[in-house]
Design an enzyme around this catalytic site. Sequence first.
Site, short mmCIF file in Angstrom:
data_model
loop_
_atom_site.label_atom_id
_atom_site.label_comp_id
_atom_site.label_asym_id
_atom_site.label_seq_id
_atom_site.Cartn_x
_atom_site.Cartn_y
_atom_site.Cartn_z
N ASN A 111 0.89 -1.02 0.29
CA ASN A 111 -0.18 0.19 -0.02
C ASN A 111 0.59 1.35 -0.34
O ASN A 111 0.64 2.20 0.28
CB ASN A 111 -0.87 -0.42 0.70
CG ASN A 111 -1.89 -1.19 1.14
OD1 ASN A 111 -2.83 -1.28 0.14
ND2 ASN A 111 -2.34 -2.06 2.61
N CYS A 112 2.44 1.51 0.41
CA CYS A 112 3.40 2.80 -0.03
C CYS A 112 3.91 2.50 -0.96
O CYS A 112 4.36 1.55 -1.87
CB CYS A 112 4.60 2.13 1.25
SG CYS A 112 5.47 3.08 1.41
#
Length: 114
Positions: A10-11
């Site tokens: 998600n980064c």
Amino acid sequence: MKATIWHNPNCGTSRKTLAILENLSEVELTVVEYLKDPPTREKLVQLYLDAGISPKDGLRLRGTDAAARGLPDADIDTILDAMVADPILIERPLVETEKGVRLCRPQDKVLEIL
């Protein structure tokens, strides 16, 4: 060369670092989604020592409750215990190769250990 990335899909920075590693044919890559498979306390200590940073430097503040919990001013043992209990507090991505460890923020820092 073997490389391990402690990755959060998600980064954006973690995804960019992973892309750099995946595009290098000479890298035998292990991807650890550390939110699902967190490192042990001992592994975190080793990673930070090898990176030449303190656990305080590896504490993720943005998007966490670290500040509300007083972790930026806490001692190293408290920070490590919090990271093990709640791995979202680990700043990412960490990459380890035989040449060392880097907290790859920005993602180009990974080039230092390739």
